[in-house]
Design a protein around this motif. Structure first.
Motif, PDB file in Angstrom:
ATOM      1  N   PRO A   1      -1.719  -8.107   9.012  1.00 47.43           N
ATOM      2  CA  PRO A   1      -2.097  -7.384   7.795  1.00 47.43           C
ATOM      3  C   PRO A   1      -0.874  -6.871   7.035  1.00 47.43           C
ATOM      4  CG  PRO A   1      -3.416  -6.662   9.674  1.00 47.43           C
ATOM      5  CD  PRO A   1      -2.322  -7.525  10.224  1.00 47.43           C
ATOM      6  N   ASP A   2      -0.902  -6.983   5.716  1.00 42.91           N
ATOM      7  CA  ASP A   2       0.191  -6.449   4.911  1.00 42.91           C
ATOM      8  C   ASP A   2      -0.147  -5.014   4.476  1.00 42.91           C
ATOM      9  OD1 ASP A   2      -1.667  -6.679   2.886  1.00 42.91           O
ATOM     10  OD2 ASP A   2      -0.669  -8.356   1.887  1.00 42.91           O
ATOM     11  N   GLU A   3       0.751  -4.422   3.704  1.00 42.14           N
ATOM     12  CA  GLU A   3       0.570  -3.035   3.287  1.00 42.14           C
ATOM     13  C   GLU A   3      -0.712  -2.853   2.482  1.00 42.14           C
ATOM     14  OE1 GLU A   3       1.770   0.918   3.449  1.00 42.14           O
ATOM     15  OE2 GLU A   3       2.696  -0.833   4.402  1.00 42.14           O
ATOM     16  N   GLY A   4      -1.039  -3.867   1.657  1.00 44.50           N
ATOM     17  CA  GLY A   4      -2.249  -3.777   0.846  1.00 44.50           C
ATOM     18  C   GLY A   4      -3.507  -3.679   1.683  1.00 44.50           C
ATOM     19  N   CYS A   5      -3.532  -4.354   2.829  1.00 49.22           N
ATOM     20  CA  CYS A   5      -4.701  -4.292   3.718  1.00 49.22           C
ATOM     21  C   CYS A   5      -4.879  -2.890   4.276  1.00 49.22           C
ATOM     22  CB  CYS A   5      -4.557  -5.301   4.847  1.00 49.22           C
ATOM     23  SG  CYS A   5      -4.546  -7.023   4.310  1.00 49.22           S
ATOM     24  N   TRP A   6      -3.767  -2.273   4.679  1.00 49.67           N
ATOM     25  CA  TRP A   6      -3.856  -0.916   5.219  1.00 49.67           C
ATOM     26  C   TRP A   6      -4.214   0.080   4.121  1.00 49.67           C
ATOM     27  CZ3 TRP A   6      -4.481  -0.897  10.125  1.00 49.67           C
ATOM     28  CH2 TRP A   6      -3.844  -1.847  10.935  1.00 49.67           C
ATOM     29  N   ASP A   7      -3.707  -0.131   2.925  1.00 49.22           N
ATOM     30  CA  ASP A   7      -4.092   0.735   1.804  1.00 49.22           C
ATOM     31  C   ASP A   7      -5.578   0.600   1.516  1.00 49.22           C
ATOM     32  OD1 ASP A   7      -1.520   1.659   1.538  1.00 49.22           O
ATOM     33  OD2 ASP A   7      -0.998   0.315  -0.114  1.00 49.22           O
ATOM     34  N   ALA A   8      -6.088  -0.633   1.588  1.00 50.77           N
ATOM     35  CA  ALA A   8      -7.517  -0.872   1.357  1.00 50.77           C
ATOM     36  C   ALA A   8      -8.356  -0.163   2.408  1.00 50.77           C
ATOM     37  CB  ALA A   8      -7.796  -2.375   1.367  1.00 50.77           C
ATOM     38  N   LEU A   9      -7.916  -0.229   3.653  1.00 49.82           N
ATOM     39  CA  LEU A   9      -8.639   0.444   4.723  1.00 49.82           C
ATOM     40  C   LEU A   9      -8.630   1.959   4.506  1.00 49.82           C
ATOM     41  CD1 LEU A   9     -10.129   0.108   7.413  1.00 49.82           C
ATOM     42  CD2 LEU A   9      -7.923   0.270   8.568  1.00 49.82           C
ATOM     43  N   GLY A  10      -7.493   2.490   4.060  1.00 52.12           N
ATOM     44  CA  GLY A  10      -7.408   3.917   3.770  1.00 52.12           C
ATOM     45  C   GLY A  10      -8.331   4.329   2.635  1.00 52.12           C
ATOM     46  N   MET A  11      -8.456   3.496   1.613  1.00 50.05           N
ATOM     47  CA  MET A  11      -9.370   3.791   0.512  1.00 50.05           C
ATOM     48  C   MET A  11     -10.799   3.955   1.023  1.00 50.05           C
ATOM     49  SD  MET A  11      -8.052   1.174  -2.465  1.00 50.05           S
ATOM     50  CE  MET A  11      -9.629   1.289  -3.324  1.00 50.05           C
TER      51      MET A  11
END
Length: 228
Positions: free
Chosen positions: A174-184
């Motif tokens: 997973p890239d940073e965008g995936c973790w940001d999406a999960l945080g959202m």
């Protein structure tokens, strides 16, 4: 553990699957701390704006109670703004997210990684919201009576997610965008999925169009739900 000379950074070395899982859990915990800090900063900013508005209101009230005081034009304008109607105020205060109620967020670090991985495998070229929508499709299935009731079982269900079937799910990190999406999804409770249970990339296949109800398109993905 290897402490690098001249640096305060500790480098932990683990081997095998146990070490891999430990590093992932440590990384997920660190990301969660960052998400919580972001939310705290956001609420501090909102509170600061609210306090500023109260201060302006107090100044207007105090000046109006003193006949001899000269009221600055800018403050006078601010005090003369009529409050919105109740219906308008409700629309403004209504959250711009989620037409679908977010259900239980009770999942562990391993399941968080599963959600981030499926987002990467299925939506690598999409923006953060596009990745979050893939995560929400998985969660909508977990919360639906028509699919398995765990994140792992939904993702690994036979002939459901192409990226899991063809091995992309395991190959890609997973890239940073995936973790940001999960945080959202986890912390901001962002949900614009409209209850979507399926999605597809544009293709010559017509199965989704013929058997499901189309909801919307985001990026290269078209999202669907069951027909009533």
């Amino acid at each position: 553990m290897d402490i690098r000379r001249g640096s305060r950074t500790a480098v932990y070395r683990f081997s095998g699957e146990a070490g891999r899982r430990k590093r992932r859990r440590t990384d997920i915990r660190a990301r969660r701390r960052r998400w919580k800090r972001r939310r705290l900063y956001k609420w501090i900013a909102v509170a600061a704006v609210g306090i500023g508005g109260l201060a302006v209101g107090a100044a207007v009230f105090g000046m109006q109670g003193s006949p001899s005081a000269e009221i600055p034009a800018a403050v006078m304008d601010a005090g003369s703004i009529r409050p919105p109607d109740a219906s308008v105020q409700e629309q403004q205060e209504a959250p711009a997210v989620s037409q679908t109620a977010i259900a239980s967020m009770d999942w562990d670090a391993d399941e968080s990684e599963m959600l981030a991985r499926i987002a990467m495998a299925e939506a690598e070229g999409e923006d953060v919201e596009g990745k979050a929508l893939v995560i929400l499709v998985v969660l909508n299935r977990v919360w639906s009576d028509k699919f398995p009731d765990s994140i792992e079982e939904v993702i690994t269900q036979e002939r459901q997610f192409t990226a899991y079937e063809n091995g992309r799910y395991e190959r890609l990190e997973p890239d940073e965008g995936c973790w940001d999406a999960l945080g959202m999804v986890m912390y901001d409770h962002w949900d614009e999925s409209r209850g979507a249970l399926y999605f597809e990339s544009e293709s010559d296949s017509t199965w989704h169009q013929e058997n499901l109800k189309r909801l919307f398109k985001h990026g290269k993905h078209i999202f669907y739900t069951e027909r009533e």
